[in-house]
Design a protein around this motif. Structure first.
Motif, PDB file in Angstrom:
ATOM      1  N   VAL A 134       0.840  -1.202   0.000  1.00 53.06           N
ATOM      2  CA  VAL A 134       0.000   0.000   0.000  1.00 53.06           C
ATOM      3  C   VAL A 134       0.873   1.249   0.000  1.00 53.06           C
ATOM      4  O   VAL A 134       1.999   1.232   0.498  1.00 53.06           O
ATOM      5  CB  VAL A 134      -0.985   0.033   1.199  1.00 53.06           C
ATOM      6  CG1 VAL A 134      -1.938  -1.151   1.137  1.00 53.06           C
ATOM      7  CG2 VAL A 134      -0.261   0.102   2.520  1.00 53.06           C
ATOM      8  N   ALA A 135       0.332   2.323  -0.548  1.00 50.29           N
ATOM      9  CA  ALA A 135       1.080   3.574  -0.660  1.00 50.29           C
ATOM     10  C   ALA A 135       1.199   4.315   0.668  1.00 50.29           C
ATOM     11  O   ALA A 135       2.228   4.916   0.958  1.00 50.29           O
ATOM     12  CB  ALA A 135       0.420   4.474  -1.704  1.00 50.29           C
ATOM     13  N   VAL A 136       0.121   4.257   1.477  1.00 51.49           N
ATOM     14  CA  VAL A 136       0.065   5.068   2.695  1.00 51.49           C
ATOM     15  C   VAL A 136      -0.644   4.289   3.799  1.00 51.49           C
ATOM     16  O   VAL A 136      -1.594   3.545   3.542  1.00 51.49           O
ATOM     17  CB  VAL A 136      -0.691   6.399   2.450  1.00 51.49           C
ATOM     18  CG1 VAL A 136      -0.789   7.230   3.721  1.00 51.49           C
ATOM     19  CG2 VAL A 136      -0.022   7.216   1.350  1.00 51.49           C
ATOM     20  N   GLU A 137      -0.197   4.501   5.024  1.00 46.65           N
ATOM     21  CA  GLU A 137      -0.883   4.013   6.216  1.00 46.65           C
ATOM     22  C   GLU A 137      -0.913   5.149   7.227  1.00 46.65           C
ATOM     23  O   GLU A 137       0.084   5.867   7.382  1.00 46.65           O
ATOM     24  CB  GLU A 137      -0.161   2.803   6.813  1.00 46.65           C
ATOM     25  CG  GLU A 137      -0.829   2.227   8.036  1.00 46.65           C
ATOM     26  CD  GLU A 137      -0.221   0.910   8.494  1.00 46.65           C
ATOM     27  OE1 GLU A 137      -0.594   0.455   9.596  1.00 46.65           O
ATOM     28  OE2 GLU A 137       0.642   0.339   7.786  1.00 46.65           O
ATOM     29  N   VAL A 138      -2.051   5.331   7.886  1.00 43.60           N
ATOM     30  CA  VAL A 138      -2.213   6.400   8.867  1.00 43.60           C
ATOM     31  C   VAL A 138      -2.864   5.826  10.118  1.00 43.60           C
ATOM     32  O   VAL A 138      -3.757   4.987  10.037  1.00 43.60           O
ATOM     33  CB  VAL A 138      -3.098   7.563   8.309  1.00 43.60           C
ATOM     34  CG1 VAL A 138      -3.298   8.654   9.357  1.00 43.60           C
ATOM     35  CG2 VAL A 138      -2.474   8.149   7.044  1.00 43.60           C
TER      36      VAL A 138
END
Length: 146
Positions: A134-138
């Protein structure tokens, strides 16, 4: 307009969630602490993806976080956003992680206000890889205002 009404207007789904392997949002005292929520978008920022695409991926993560917060707490109202941690799948020379994670922060500002309950602390860091590409995790921490 309430925070919850703003969130719905901005496209945040508040549909019920099925419990998963981990707790997506847990209450501890007067805080709601979320697990990391990942973007649907996959790829490496600075290689496969642009900052603009990463921004949208971070916004997607924040929408998922808000859905989990709602599922755990029953409302998005009377909350203060304390902290966001944004993780970006980054090419070795990519240094615009902060601009990517603005996608999550800007959504919080729209819903909770930039100078009030949405004014949060934040970290934005680059990673050599994230789960499943995945590109981003928050992840996020909210304070319940009682």
């Amino acid at each position: 307009m309430s925070a919850q009404e703003k969130a719905v207007k901005l496209g945040v789904s508040l549909e019920p969630q099925e419990p998963g392997y981990l707790n997506l949002c847990i209450r501890s005292g007067n805080q709601l602490i979320t697990s990391g929520h990942v973007s649907d978008m996959k790829g490496v920022l600075g290689k496969d993806l642009t900052v603009e695409q990463g921004y949208e991926a971070a916004k997607d993560c924040m929408k998922k976080i808000l859905r989990s917060v709602h599922a755990a707490h029953g409302t998005l109202d009377n909350l203060r956003v304390i902290k966001l941690l944004g993780m970006v799948y980054s090419a070795p020379d990519f240094t615009d992680q902060h601009l990517v994670i603005n996608g999550a922060s800007d959504l919080v500002h729209e819903i909770y206000g930039k100078d009030t309950d949405g004014y949060h602390a934040r970290s934005a860091v680059g990673f050599a890889a994230l789960p499943t590409g995945v590109a981003v995790e928050v992840e996020a921490i909210f304070e319940i205002k009682e």
